[in-house]
Design a protein around this motif. Structure first.
Motif, PDB file in Angstrom:
ATOM      1  N   ALA A 417       0.844  -1.209   0.000  1.00  0.00           N
ATOM      2  CA  ALA A 417       0.000   0.000   0.000  1.00  0.00           C
ATOM      3  C   ALA A 417       0.870   1.247   0.000  1.00  0.00           C
ATOM      4  CB  ALA A 417      -0.909  -0.019   1.230  1.00  0.00           C
ATOM      5  N   ALA A 418       1.949   1.229   0.781  1.00  0.00           N
ATOM      6  CA  ALA A 418       2.851   2.384   0.833  1.00  0.00           C
ATOM      7  C   ALA A 418       3.482   2.642  -0.526  1.00  0.00           C
ATOM      8  CB  ALA A 418       3.932   2.148   1.892  1.00  0.00           C
ATOM      9  N   VAL A 419       3.873   1.560  -1.232  1.00  0.00           N
ATOM     10  CA  VAL A 419       4.490   1.716  -2.559  1.00  0.00           C
ATOM     11  C   VAL A 419       3.497   2.365  -3.523  1.00  0.00           C
ATOM     12  CG1 VAL A 419       5.363   0.456  -4.570  1.00  0.00           C
ATOM     13  CG2 VAL A 419       6.149  -0.148  -2.272  1.00  0.00           C
ATOM     14  N   ARG A 420       2.231   1.954  -3.478  1.00  0.00           N
ATOM     15  CA  ARG A 420       1.220   2.556  -4.362  1.00  0.00           C
ATOM     16  C   ARG A 420       1.018   4.037  -4.040  1.00  0.00           C
ATOM     17  NH1 ARG A 420      -1.246  -2.653  -3.795  1.00  0.00           N
ATOM     18  NH2 ARG A 420      -2.453  -1.961  -1.994  1.00  0.00           N
ATOM     19  N   LEU A 421       1.069   4.355  -2.759  1.00  0.00           N
ATOM     20  CA  LEU A 421       0.874   5.754  -2.355  1.00  0.00           C
ATOM     21  C   LEU A 421       2.092   6.617  -2.679  1.00  0.00           C
ATOM     22  CD1 LEU A 421      -0.766   5.092   1.130  1.00  0.00           C
ATOM     23  CD2 LEU A 421      -1.925   5.847  -0.944  1.00  0.00           C
ATOM     24  N   MET A 422       3.253   5.978  -2.869  1.00  0.00           N
ATOM     25  CA  MET A 422       4.486   6.720  -3.137  1.00  0.00           C
ATOM     26  C   MET A 422       4.661   7.081  -4.608  1.00  0.00           C
ATOM     27  SD  MET A 422       7.265   4.560  -0.922  1.00  0.00           S
ATOM     28  CE  MET A 422       7.194   4.428   0.877  1.00  0.00           C
ATOM     29  N   GLN A 423       3.889   6.462  -5.495  1.00  0.00           N
ATOM     30  CA  GLN A 423       4.153   6.574  -6.933  1.00  0.00           C
ATOM     31  C   GLN A 423       4.242   8.026  -7.402  1.00  0.00           C
ATOM     32  OE1 GLN A 423       4.945   4.148  -8.881  1.00  0.00           O
ATOM     33  NE2 GLN A 423       4.417   2.359  -7.628  1.00  0.00           N
ATOM     34  N   GLU A 424       3.281   8.845  -7.008  1.00  0.00           N
ATOM     35  CA  GLU A 424       3.258  10.228  -7.465  1.00  0.00           C
ATOM     36  C   GLU A 424       4.450  11.008  -6.915  1.00  0.00           C
ATOM     37  OE1 GLU A 424       2.181  13.472  -9.580  1.00  0.00           O
ATOM     38  OE2 GLU A 424       1.370  11.440  -9.711  1.00  0.00           O
ATOM     39  N   PRO A 468      10.289   2.534  -2.960  1.00  0.00           N
ATOM     40  CA  PRO A 468      10.466   3.090  -1.615  1.00  0.00           C
ATOM     41  C   PRO A 468      11.869   3.653  -1.359  1.00  0.00           C
ATOM     42  CG  PRO A 468      10.274   0.693  -1.527  1.00  0.00           C
ATOM     43  CD  PRO A 468       9.903   1.120  -2.903  1.00  0.00           C
ATOM     44  N   LEU A 469      12.887   3.100  -2.045  1.00  0.00           N
ATOM     45  CA  LEU A 469      14.239   3.628  -1.847  1.00  0.00           C
ATOM     46  C   LEU A 469      14.390   4.979  -2.535  1.00  0.00           C
ATOM     47  CD1 LEU A 469      16.380   2.208  -0.177  1.00  0.00           C
ATOM     48  CD2 LEU A 469      17.523   1.518  -2.270  1.00  0.00           C
ATOM     49  N   GLN A 470      13.804   5.114  -3.732  1.00  0.00           N
ATOM     50  CA  GLN A 470      13.854   6.398  -4.417  1.00  0.00           C
ATOM     51  C   GLN A 470      13.107   7.466  -3.631  1.00  0.00           C
ATOM     52  OE1 GLN A 470      15.349   7.167  -7.848  1.00  0.00           O
ATOM     53  NE2 GLN A 470      15.222   9.026  -6.613  1.00  0.00           N
ATOM     54  N   LEU A 480      20.915   5.726   5.065  1.00  0.00           N
ATOM     55  CA  LEU A 480      20.244   4.720   5.890  1.00  0.00           C
ATOM     56  C   LEU A 480      21.097   4.459   7.128  1.00  0.00           C
ATOM     57  CD1 LEU A 480      19.163   2.148   3.145  1.00  0.00           C
ATOM     58  CD2 LEU A 480      17.891   4.118   4.012  1.00  0.00           C
ATOM     59  N   THR A 481      20.461   4.403   8.284  1.00  0.00           N
ATOM     60  CA  THR A 481      21.185   4.213   9.543  1.00  0.00           C
ATOM     61  C   THR A 481      21.384   2.727   9.855  1.00  0.00           C
ATOM     62  OG1 THR A 481      19.101   4.302  10.778  1.00  0.00           O
ATOM     63  CG2 THR A 481      20.293   6.373  10.475  1.00  0.00           C
ATOM     64  N   GLU A 482      22.099   2.449  10.944  1.00  0.00           N
ATOM     65  CA  GLU A 482      22.379   1.066  11.355  1.00  0.00           C
ATOM     66  C   GLU A 482      21.142   0.458  12.013  1.00  0.00           C
ATOM     67  OE1 GLU A 482      25.781   0.901  13.830  1.00  0.00           O
ATOM     68  OE2 GLU A 482      27.172   1.601  12.295  1.00  0.00           O
ATOM     69  N   ALA A 483      20.270  -0.068  11.213  1.00  0.00           N
ATOM     70  CA  ALA A 483      19.055  -0.739  11.699  1.00  0.00           C
ATOM     71  C   ALA A 483      18.537  -1.632  10.576  1.00  0.00           C
ATOM     72  CB  ALA A 483      17.997   0.290  12.106  1.00  0.00           C
ATOM     73  N   LEU A 488      11.808   0.018   7.056  1.00  0.00           N
ATOM     74  CA  LEU A 488      11.677   1.228   6.241  1.00  0.00           C
ATOM     75  C   LEU A 488      10.315   1.262   5.551  1.00  0.00           C
ATOM     76  CD1 LEU A 488      15.210   1.260   4.555  1.00  0.00           C
ATOM     77  CD2 LEU A 488      14.401   2.766   6.372  1.00  0.00           C
ATOM     78  N   PRO A 489       9.799   2.444   5.248  1.00  0.00           N
ATOM     79  CA  PRO A 489       8.518   2.550   4.537  1.00  0.00           C
ATOM     80  C   PRO A 489       8.594   1.841   3.192  1.00  0.00           C
ATOM     81  CG  PRO A 489       9.160   4.666   5.446  1.00  0.00           C
ATOM     82  CD  PRO A 489      10.323   3.772   5.629  1.00  0.00           C
ATOM     83  N   GLY A 490       7.608   0.969   2.899  1.00  0.00           N
ATOM     84  CA  GLY A 490       7.590   0.232   1.652  1.00  0.00           C
ATOM     85  C   GLY A 490       8.388  -1.060   1.676  1.00  0.00           C
ATOM     86  N   PHE A 491       9.050  -1.364   2.811  1.00  0.00           N
ATOM     87  CA  PHE A 491       9.817  -2.601   2.959  1.00  0.00           C
ATOM     88  C   PHE A 491       9.047  -3.572   3.850  1.00  0.00           C
ATOM     89  CE2 PHE A 491      13.008   0.093   1.342  1.00  0.00           C
ATOM     90  CZ  PHE A 491      14.184  -0.585   1.118  1.00  0.00           C
ATOM     91  N   TYR A 492       9.382  -4.860   3.747  1.00  0.00           N
ATOM     92  CA  TYR A 492       8.957  -5.869   4.716  1.00  0.00           C
ATOM     93  C   TYR A 492       9.964  -7.014   4.653  1.00  0.00           C
ATOM     94  CZ  TYR A 492       7.061  -8.671   0.835  1.00  0.00           C
ATOM     95  OH  TYR A 492       6.927  -9.410  -0.307  1.00  0.00           O
TER      96      TYR A 492
END
Length: 538
Positions: A417-424, A468-470, A480-483, A488-492
């Protein structure tokens, strides 16, 4: 380490990305509302100094701990840590009656001297003498458990049984230990056995200074010969960060004075000791090297010289599973002969098998005692231990996947869902980066990569995280930090419990670059150096 301004900036950025009013499609609007609420909950925790301190130290489990409602607000992180530990102690005290600390030892002595000492003319006429006889000549079993009575009092029940060459005996002991202060404790011991009469003992431990402590143990052993008193005192001191010095005085049946220095570091353990006493006086030097490998391999050697003769020992130990350590030691002495000692530590249980090979100093016995265990270990490790551990790991991974299946499914749905919302937003970011010849993520994958030929049968488990990386690119930079990147948003997490990496193919200043980063490794793109740059293809 993020400041409040950085938190607010990230919060505003994610709110703009997930705000429901920006999406007209009913399905996207519903997904945006759910993600928007999650972002808001996270900001509520991190914007409050108290809840942020709790989360930074203990994570979600700290926020779920009961009792925070009575904690005064505006406390420092250190004060919150103390309060959390107090609440934990209260919870542990409620479970106190259910806890024990069982420890046990099983020792089986084996007489295998017939393997090497049987070459005698008398054996030639004895029927059946062609087969060497191996016997169990002694056994020892001991067990102890601890029963906490209060937060300061503990009862310890222990017992042991021994037999050697057909004669045996046993004893049972009860000890009551009380922690008197942060600097010391005392212990009363009562015991009885069939070989000896009642036993009464007192042990006291006391920290004299932050670097020095003393232990005193006095005992009265009753027997048919009368009362046998005994006293042992040990004085210890930290000589430096890794070195301890000990002075021991023992008075009683076997009186002695002993001094030793022990140095223990991350890679080695060294001991030198000297004893003057009745009946034995000796000098001893031992060294152990600790390899920094996954199996925690250790090799050791020692030399002991005294009135009883000379003993040289060498051996090794290695972790064979999560809770098991296997070790073998060869002992060569005059006049003791040659022995092989095998020890298996399984959690708090110890299994010990001393095998006496010969009373003489025979090179063949030394050779077989050294090479035999190595050949057997490597054969067992390859044919039994390794396949078993591999199967066990697969079962644990499968169990972990089953227990987290619903949670991972929810995370996957949120990520999609996050990836779809990020497209624009991503489209606008790419346009801005192309205009300035900046950072453009061409492709990005996250998960389990198989590059080793020995693991070619394993499946690649990766997800596409280009969008999500872009979306995380700001001013032609990606930091990206040490975690774990699964958060991250768009990751699982596409492969629960397995080793994961992030592989990124990106373009910067019109030149292609590629980088591979471990899951918990910090990443900064672009690099000032040319390590990420790919060779040009004409």
């Amino acid at each position: 380490q993020a400041s409040q301004d950085e938190l607010k900036a990230a919060y505003r950025r994610l709110c703009m990305l997930y705000h429901p009013d920006k999406h007209r499609d009913p399905e996207l609007k519903s997904q945006a509302e759910r993600l928007f609420n999650l972002v808001h909950q996270a900001y509520e925790v991190l914007s409050d100094p108290q809840t942020r301190a709790i989360y930074d130290i203990y994570g979600r489990r700290g926020l779920e701990m009961e009792g925070w409602e009575v904690v005064e607000r505006k406390r420092t992180a250190a004060e919150i840590r103390e309060e959390f530990e107090r609440l934990q102690r209260e919870r542990e005290e409620r479970r106190l009656q259910q806890r024990t600390n069982p420890k046990g030892t099983i020792s089986v002595g084996i007489d295998a001297t017939d393997l090497f000492d049987r070459y005698d003319e008398e054996y030639e006429d004895v029927p059946g003498s062609s087969f060497p006889q191996i016997e169990i000549n002694k056994m020892h079993i001991s067990q102890s458990i601890e029963a906490p009575l209060t937060s300061t009092d503990t009862a310890i029940l222990s017992g042991n049984l021994s037999t050697q060459n057909g004669n045996g005996g046993g004893s049972i002991n009860l000890a009551l230990r009380r922690v008197t202060s942060a600097k010391g404790w005392g212990e009363l011991e009562f015991g009885a056995g069939d070989l000896h009469g009642p036993l009464f003992g007192l042990k006291i431990f006391r920290n004299l200074t932050p670097r020095c402590f003393i232990t005193t143990n006095c005992a009265l052993q009753f027997s048919s010969r009368g009362v046998r008193p005994g006293l042992t005192t040990v004085l210890a001191r930290n000589l430096d960060k890794n070195t301890m010095g000990y002075l021991q005085w023992r008075w009683g049946i076997q009186s002695a004075m002993n001094t030793s220095i022990v140095r223990d570091t991350k890679t080695s353990h060294f001991t030198v000791a000297m004893q003057l006493g009745i009946p034995h006086s000796f000098m001893m030097v031992s060294y152990q090297h600790k390899f920094q490998d996954e199996d925690q391999t250790r090799v050791k050697g020692s030399l002991k010289v005294g009135f009883f003769g000379t003993i040289v020992e060498y051996g090794a130990e290695r972790k064979i599973s999560r809770h098991s350590v296997l070790g073998a030691t060869v002992s060569v002495g005059v006049p003791q002969g040659v022995s092989l000692k095998i020890k298996l530590n399984r959690a708090s249980q110890t299994y010990f098998f001393p095998v006496h090979l010969t009373d003489q100093l025979l090179p063949s016995a030394v050779f077989y005692a050294t090479v035999g265990p190595l050949v057997i270990y490597f054969a067992m490790h390859r044919l039994v231990i390794k396949p078993y551990l591999r199967a066990q790991k697969e079962r644990e991974l499968e169990k972990q996947r089953e227990s987290t299946a619903s949670d991972i499914l929810q995370k996957k749905q949120e990520a999609e869902a996050a990836v779809r919302l990020m497209q624009e937003s991503v489209r606008r970011i790419i346009e801005a980066e192309e205009a300035r010849m900046g950072l453009i993520v061409v492709n990005a994958w996250y998960g389990k990569f198989v590059n080793d030929n020995s693991r070619k049968n394993e499946k690649v488990k990766v997800i596409d995280v280009t969008v999500p990386l872009q979306c995380l690119v700001k001013d032609s930079k990606l930091i990206l930090t040490e975690a774990s990147k699964a958060g991250l948003p768009g990751f699982y997490d596409p492969c629960v419990g397995e080793e994961k990496s992030l592989k990124v193919l990106y373009q910067f200043r019109g030149v292609l670059h590629q980088v591979m980063s471990a899951d918990n490794e910090a990443l900064r793109i672009p690099k000032q150096c040319k390590l990420h740059r790919l060779p040009s293809i004409f």
